[in-house]
Design a protein around this motif. Structure first.
Motif, mmCIF file in Angstrom:
data_model
loop_
_atom_site.group_PDB
_atom_site.id
_atom_site.type_symbol
_atom_site.label_atom_id
_atom_site.label_comp_id
_atom_site.label_asym_id
_atom_site.label_seq_id
_atom_site.Cartn_x
_atom_site.Cartn_y
_atom_site.Cartn_z
ATOM 1 N N LEU A 17 0.824 -1.205 0.000
ATOM 2 C CA LEU A 17 0.000 0.000 0.000
ATOM 3 C C LEU A 17 0.860 1.257 0.000
ATOM 4 O O LEU A 17 0.588 2.215 -0.722
ATOM 5 C CB LEU A 17 -0.929 -0.006 1.222
ATOM 6 C CG LEU A 17 -2.084 -1.015 1.190
ATOM 7 C CD1 LEU A 17 -2.826 -1.012 2.523
ATOM 8 C CD2 LEU A 17 -3.052 -0.692 0.053
ATOM 9 N N HIS A 18 1.911 1.247 0.814
ATOM 10 C CA HIS A 18 2.795 2.418 0.857
ATOM 11 C C HIS A 18 3.486 2.629 -0.492
ATOM 12 O O HIS A 18 3.648 3.777 -0.942
ATOM 13 C CB HIS A 18 3.839 2.249 1.961
ATOM 14 C CG HIS A 18 3.312 2.545 3.332
ATOM 15 N ND1 HIS A 18 2.866 3.787 3.709
ATOM 16 C CD2 HIS A 18 3.155 1.741 4.428
ATOM 17 C CE1 HIS A 18 2.470 3.768 4.969
ATOM 18 N NE2 HIS A 18 2.629 2.536 5.436
ATOM 19 N N THR A 19 3.884 1.526 -1.128
ATOM 20 C CA THR A 19 4.521 1.657 -2.440
ATOM 21 C C THR A 19 3.567 2.267 -3.452
ATOM 22 O O THR A 19 3.928 3.157 -4.230
ATOM 23 C CB THR A 19 5.010 0.282 -2.930
ATOM 24 O OG1 THR A 19 5.964 -0.242 -2.010
ATOM 25 C CG2 THR A 19 5.650 0.396 -4.312
ATOM 26 N N ALA A 20 2.311 1.763 -3.436
ATOM 27 C CA ALA A 20 1.307 2.292 -4.365
ATOM 28 C C ALA A 20 1.045 3.771 -4.084
ATOM 29 O O ALA A 20 0.932 4.585 -5.013
ATOM 30 C CB ALA A 20 0.019 1.488 -4.259
ATOM 31 N N LEU A 21 0.959 4.124 -2.800
ATOM 32 C CA LEU A 21 0.723 5.525 -2.444
ATOM 33 C C LEU A 21 1.904 6.396 -2.840
ATOM 34 O O LEU A 21 1.720 7.519 -3.333
ATOM 35 C CB LEU A 21 0.448 5.642 -0.944
ATOM 36 C CG LEU A 21 -0.904 5.109 -0.455
ATOM 37 C CD1 LEU A 21 -0.968 5.126 1.068
ATOM 38 C CD2 LEU A 21 -2.054 5.922 -1.036
ATOM 39 N N ASP A 22 3.115 5.884 -2.622
ATOM 40 C CA ASP A 22 4.298 6.660 -3.004
ATOM 41 C C ASP A 22 4.345 6.884 -4.513
ATOM 42 O O ASP A 22 4.673 7.979 -4.984
ATOM 43 C CB ASP A 22 5.569 5.943 -2.544
ATOM 44 C CG ASP A 22 5.732 5.968 -1.031
ATOM 45 O OD1 ASP A 22 5.069 6.802 -0.383
ATOM 46 O OD2 ASP A 22 6.517 5.149 -0.508
ATOM 47 N N GLU A 23 4.015 5.831 -5.283
ATOM 48 C CA GLU A 23 4.018 5.972 -6.737
ATOM 49 C C GLU A 23 2.961 6.964 -7.193
ATOM 50 O O GLU A 23 3.199 7.791 -8.079
ATOM 51 C CB GLU A 23 3.787 4.604 -7.387
ATOM 52 C CG GLU A 23 4.956 3.636 -7.208
ATOM 53 C CD GLU A 23 4.640 2.260 -7.752
ATOM 54 O OE1 GLU A 23 3.462 2.031 -8.129
ATOM 55 O OE2 GLU A 23 5.550 1.413 -7.810
ATOM 56 N N ARG A 24 1.774 6.871 -6.576
ATOM 57 C CA ARG A 24 0.714 7.817 -6.951
ATOM 58 C C ARG A 24 1.097 9.236 -6.552
ATOM 59 O O ARG A 24 0.852 10.189 -7.310
ATOM 60 C CB ARG A 24 -0.600 7.417 -6.291
ATOM 61 C CG ARG A 24 -1.739 8.391 -6.555
ATOM 62 C CD ARG A 24 -3.087 7.791 -6.257
ATOM 63 N NE ARG A 24 -3.410 6.730 -7.211
ATOM 64 C CZ ARG A 24 -4.598 6.131 -7.262
ATOM 65 N NH1 ARG A 24 -5.547 6.482 -6.428
ATOM 66 N NH2 ARG A 24 -4.822 5.184 -8.144
#
Length: 377
Positions: A134-141
């Motif tokens: 989730l953190h990776t997805a949020l960071d990418e977004r």
């Protein structure tokens, strides 16, 4: 017993070598990847280098207590999100509270039951991997949003610069054409000669000034776009380019576009104008073809010519497009800026050499959407 998390990595920090080997062996048998450390210093190095999914941390270490090591893990950017389960021999309330206050997520009291150890490891390893995803997805977004914001800020600066350039060029164009004709007319009127002898000359000057002003008014706010739609505005544009620049322009519309939003209609019109003026001024062409197509979803405009094209290397790459900027009838936005504006409206711009001779440029906007669809080009 919780099923092991595939490819999860566990860092086991335990000063007692026998216990360290035993715990590592249990976890490896369950399919976990295991890294072991016997001191707090080694644990910090291993955690920052490998960034495991979970850390089993003994409270009593030879060089530091586990609570301090946990606080250091929580304070470092690379390890602050790694969950820590304490291994403790006491298990009394004050120690458990200290563990949670230092950033631990759970504790296991030694000697421990194997089933308890594996269950708690499995639960927190799963939560860790989900949290990391989730953190990776949020960071990418967040990075994509930041890139979009940077692009918008740059585009705002660019548009402000271009608007100022347009104002200067409009003032220059008015000075060089309309104002000069009006000044000459005033000189003739204020002269001592009989005005009846200058009548034809005065009327010609006033007619030319009026025509020039009408052209400028149309370019600033094309009334035909609102009154007659895109087809009529583009038909007028081809006649204007032919009269102003001597370029033979053929106009081939196909399909009647719907009523477009003002921003889309104006951008398509300005794009066609930019492309035609680019041909007239820079392509060394004698003929150009303006085609408009509406297939029920996308409005496409293409401008092709019989000029010298973009050189022997074929289509111009995207990074070269700023060099292809054009002046336009009253300032222009340049091909690079035009592409940016089109993309913000769900459109695109492509330029390249024609199959036989000359160049071809294509612009398009998907009506009713804000995203570019490359598959429909």
């Amino acid at each position: 017993m919780t099923d092991p998390v595939p490819q999860a990595e566990i860092l086991v920090v335990e000063d007692d070598a026998a216990t360290r080997v035993y715990v590592a062996g249990l976890l490896q048998q369950q399919g976990y990847r295991v890294v072991a450390a016997g001191s707090g210093a080694d644990a910090l190095v291993a955690a920052r280098r490998g960034q495991p999914d979970l850390i089993l941390l003994d409270v009593m270490l030879p060089d530091a207590d586990g609570f301090e090591i946990c606080r250091q893990l929580q304070a470092h950017e690379l390890t602050r999100r790694i969950p820590v389960i304490f291994l403790t021999a006491k298990g009394d309330e004050p120690e458990i509270v200290r563990g949670f206050e230092s950033g631990g997520v759970d504790y296991i009291v030694k000697p421990f039951a194997v089933a308890v150890l594996l269950a708690r490891v499995g639960t927190h390893a799963t939560l860790s991997q989900l949290s990391r995803g989730l953190h990776t997805a949020l960071d990418e977004r967040s990075e994509r949003l930041e890139q979009a914001n940077r692009r918008l800020r740059a585009l705002n600066v660019e548009m402000a610069t271009l608007e100022e350039r347009q104002r200067r060029q409009l003032a220059q164009q008015l000075h060089d054409t309309t104002i000069q004709d009006l000044v000459l007319a005033r000189i003739l009127v204020e002269g001592n000669q009989d005005l009846s002898l200058r009548r034809d000359q005065l009327l010609a000057l006033l007619a030319r000034a009026t025509k020039q002003l009408r052209f400028l008014v149309f370019e600033l706010s094309p009334p035909l776009l609102r009154e007659g739609g895109l087809h009529q505005a583009l038909a007028w544009l081809t006649e204007h380019v032919r009269a102003q620049w001597g370029l033979e322009v053929a106009y081939e519309p196909s399909g009647e576009p719907p009523a477009l939003a003002d921003a889309q209609a104006v951008t398509l019109f300005q794009g066609a104008r930019e492309l035609l003026i680019n041909v007239a001024k820079h392509a060394e062409a004698t003929r150009a073809l303006l085609q408009v197509d509406w297939d029920g979803e996308v409005v496409r405009i293409s401008v092709s010519d019989d000029g010298r094209g973009f050189g022997p290397d074929g289509p111009a790459p995207a990074e070269a497009m700023p060099a292809l900027g054009v002046d336009g009838l009253s300032g222009g936005f340049g091909l690079y800026s035009l592409r940016s504006r089109l993309e913000l409206l769900g459109g695109w711009l492509e330029v390249g050499n024609a199959r036989q001779r000359g160049a071809e440029a294509r612009i398009g906007i998907r009506v009713g959407t804000g995203a570019t669809q490359a598959d429909d080009r």
